[in-house]
Design an enzyme around this catalytic site. Structure first.
Site, PDB file in Angstrom:
ATOM      1  N   THR A 199       0.867  -1.155   0.056  1.00 43.29           N
ATOM      2  CA  THR A 199      -0.021  -0.112   0.040  1.00 43.29           C
ATOM      3  C   THR A 199       0.881   1.302   0.060  1.00 43.29           C
ATOM      4  OG1 THR A 199      -1.872   1.060   1.180  1.00 43.29           O
ATOM      5  CG2 THR A 199      -0.257   0.029   2.625  1.00 43.29           C
TER       6      THR A 199
ATOM      7  N   LYS B 232       3.359   1.162  -3.870  1.00 39.27           N
ATOM      8  CA  LYS B 232       2.680   0.734  -5.076  1.00 39.27           C
ATOM      9  C   LYS B 232       3.371   0.655  -6.336  1.00 39.27           C
ATOM     10  CE  LYS B 232      -2.075   0.638  -3.535  1.00 39.27           C
ATOM     11  NZ  LYS B 232      -3.388   0.886  -3.892  1.00 39.27           N
TER      12      LYS B 232
ATOM     13  N   ASP C  20      -7.362  -3.675  -7.372  1.00 38.37           N
ATOM     14  CA  ASP C  20      -8.110  -2.849  -6.830  1.00 38.37           C
ATOM     15  C   ASP C  20      -9.320  -2.724  -8.032  1.00 38.37           C
ATOM     16  OD1 ASP C  20      -6.841  -2.033  -4.687  1.00 38.37           O
ATOM     17  OD2 ASP C  20      -5.697  -0.369  -5.683  1.00 38.37           O
TER      18      ASP C  20
ATOM     19  N   GLY D 109      -6.365   9.968 -10.125  1.00 41.23           N
ATOM     20  CA  GLY D 109      -5.219   9.504  -9.411  1.00 41.23           C
ATOM     21  C   GLY D 109      -5.064   7.680  -9.793  1.00 41.23           C
TER      22      GLY D 109
ATOM     23  N   ARG E 282     -10.216  17.552 -11.499  1.00 40.53           N
ATOM     24  CA  ARG E 282      -9.640  18.903 -11.552  1.00 40.53           C
ATOM     25  C   ARG E 282      -8.324  19.165 -12.461  1.00 40.53           C
ATOM     26  NH1 ARG E 282      -6.860  20.303  -5.786  1.00 40.53           N
ATOM     27  NH2 ARG E 282      -5.355  18.505  -6.313  1.00 40.53           N
TER      28      ARG E 282
ATOM     29  N   GLY F 281     -17.858   2.699   0.074  1.00 43.94           N
ATOM     30  CA  GLY F 281     -16.703   2.560  -0.485  1.00 43.94           C
ATOM     31  C   GLY F 281     -16.047   1.456   0.186  1.00 43.94           C
TER      32      GLY F 281
HETATM   33  P1  ATR Z   1      -5.181   7.879  -5.210  1.00 43.98           P
HETATM   34  O1  ATR Z   1      -3.866   7.079  -5.702  1.00 43.98           O
HETATM   35  O2  ATR Z   1      -5.568   7.321  -3.996  1.00 43.98           O
HETATM   36  O3  ATR Z   1      -6.404   7.853  -6.344  1.00 43.98           O
HETATM   37  P2  ATR Z   1      -4.110  10.309  -5.675  1.00 43.98           P
HETATM   38  O4  ATR Z   1      -3.132   9.875  -6.779  1.00 43.98           O
HETATM   39  O5  ATR Z   1      -3.622  11.330  -4.823  1.00 43.98           O
HETATM   40  O6  ATR Z   1      -4.632   9.213  -4.928  1.00 43.98           O
HETATM   41  O7  ATR Z   1      -5.495  11.045  -6.434  1.00 43.98           O
HETATM   42  C1  ATR Z   1      -6.123  12.016  -5.593  1.00 43.98           C
HETATM   43  C2  ATR Z   1      -7.456  12.470  -6.644  1.00 43.98           C
HETATM   44  O8  ATR Z   1      -8.100  13.188  -6.054  1.00 43.98           O
HETATM   45  C3  ATR Z   1      -6.938  13.003  -7.964  1.00 43.98           C
HETATM   46  O9  ATR Z   1      -7.705  13.026  -8.770  1.00 43.98           O
HETATM   47  C4  ATR Z   1      -6.897  14.688  -7.230  1.00 43.98           C
HETATM   48  O10 ATR Z   1      -7.052  15.719  -8.440  1.00 43.98           O
HETATM   49  P3  ATR Z   1      -5.743  16.124  -9.097  1.00 43.98           P
HETATM   50  O11 ATR Z   1      -5.510  15.313 -10.220  1.00 43.98           O
HETATM   51  O12 ATR Z   1      -6.587  17.554  -9.911  1.00 43.98           O
HETATM   52  O13 ATR Z   1      -4.677  16.605  -8.241  1.00 43.98           O
HETATM   53  C5  ATR Z   1      -8.090  14.431  -6.603  1.00 43.98           C
HETATM   54  N1  ATR Z   1      -8.077  15.721  -5.490  1.00 43.98           N
HETATM   55  C6  ATR Z   1      -7.798  15.813  -4.234  1.00 43.98           C
HETATM   56  N2  ATR Z   1      -7.763  16.870  -3.794  1.00 43.98           N
HETATM   57  C7  ATR Z   1      -8.691  17.624  -4.525  1.00 43.98           C
HETATM   58  C8  ATR Z   1      -9.494  18.981  -4.360  1.00 43.98           C
HETATM   59  N3  ATR Z   1      -9.381  19.623  -3.170  1.00 43.98           N
HETATM   60  N4  ATR Z   1     -10.320  19.136  -5.311  1.00 43.98           N
HETATM   61  C9  ATR Z   1     -10.530  18.410  -6.473  1.00 43.98           C
HETATM   62  N5  ATR Z   1      -9.807  17.227  -6.618  1.00 43.98           N
HETATM   63  C10 ATR Z   1      -8.952  16.718  -5.669  1.00 43.98           C
END
Ligand code: ATR
Length: 280
Positions: A63, A67, A103, A132, A155, A244
């Site tokens: 984790t 990863k 996943d 992400g 975003r 979730g």
């Molecule tokens: P994981 O691997 O768990 O999916 P990650 O790679 O950190 O985690 O991805 C987090 C996701 O949450 C991304 O889509 C991120 O958007 P960005 O690609 O623009 O960074 C999104 N995210 C996190 N905080 C956010 C916020 N305040 N508003 C909009 N999107 C957010």
């Protein structure tokens, strides 16, 4: 024979994986253990992996934050994990480490568990929110399961584009979060994969669901809290919701299957896991 499994990551002291896999071992009538192997990012990861090889575990989970970092330490990587670019499960096959990513498949299984005929109807319009690692795994699983229309809203447009460019086979439009909000009524299934709305910031949601149709399904990968603001909004509009924590169970079910060739039934663990999470 007693199995030895484990989990590497940091911080992982509160991980639910030991509880889940101990239940699986009981259900499958196998002896074994599942250890927490916390590796501080300040330690030398490659040295730690050499030591782990000597422990000769039958398999382990990986984790955050390892990863991706684990990949150069593996002898083989499944196509799925290679495409997703992340490994969460390692099988030790006669000393060879083989990496998988459970996943995406876990997510599809959890969705199918709740809505049994959904995956057969591939004409559904899906909106995936996020760009992400979790979005990547789920997008790959949706497309390989045969869903034909999977749009992505994030975003940062660039990461959504990268996900869409990785696989062919589905029609994918890239949207801003504002666009997604405006045309939410166009979707049958909305899947929220960002960290927005997670404890302690449970009072926010990534988009508003004012235009949601009651026939839609809203699915969330956050499980702390179990009922996010987004899911509450969906329920208020009469839509179906998908929690979730079920993904957590099913990705573990698939990992256990890779290690032992045994697929354990897990439906009865859903309520127990909810109780554990509610108590936190
Ligand atoms: P994981 O691997 O768990 O999916 P990650 O790679 O950190 O985690 O991805 C987090 C996701 O949450 C991304 O889509 C991120 O958007 P960005 O690609 O623009 O960074 C999104 N995210 C996190 N905080 C956010 C916020 N305040 N508003 C909009 N999107 C957010």
């Amino acid at each position: 024979m007693a199995y030895e499994f484990g989990l590497i990551g940091y911080p992982i002291e509160h991980s639910l994986s030991p509880w889940i896999h101990k239940q699986f071992m009981q259900k499958a009538s196998v002896d074994g253990s599942y250890s927490i192997i916390e590796i501080n990012p300040r330690e030398n990861f490659l040295e730690q992996m050499d030591q782990l090889k000597n422990r000769n575990l039958h398999g382990f989970n990986v984790t955050i934050p390892y990863k991706q970092k684990i990949i150069p330490c593996l002898d083989e990587v499944s196509e799925e994990a290679r495409k997703i670019g992340a490994v969460n499960t390692v099988l030790n096959q006669d000393g060879k480490w083989i990496g998988y990513n459970t996943d995406g498949v876990g997510y599809i299984r959890s969705l199918e568990g709740k809505f049994p005929n959904l995956v057969a109807g591939k004409d559904k319009r899906i909106l995936l929110i996020g760009g992400g690692g979790a979005a990547r795994g789920i997008y790959y699983a949706l497309v390989t399961a045969g869903f034909l229309q999977v749009d992505i809203a994030n975003r940062t447009e660039e990461s959504a584009k990268e996900i869409a460019a990785l696989y062919t086979g589905a029609e994918t439009n890239i949207l801003t979060l504002q666009d997604a909000e405006r045309q939410i009524d166009a979707y049958d299934i909305i899947i929220q994969t960002t960290s927005v709305g997670m404890k302690p910031e449970q009072d926010i949601s990534i988009i508003s669901l004012d235009k949601l149709r009651s026939a839609s399904i809203v699915s969330e990968i956050i499980y702390q809290p179990l009922e996010t603001k987004l899911l509450k909004q969906a329920q208020m509009r009469g839509a179906s919701v998908h929690y979730g924590h079920t993904m957590l169970l099913y990705q573990a079910q698939y990992a256990f299957e890779i290690w032992t060739n045994k697929k354990v039934p897990i439906e009865d663990m859903d309520d127990q896991l909810q109780l554990i999470l509610e108590g936190r």
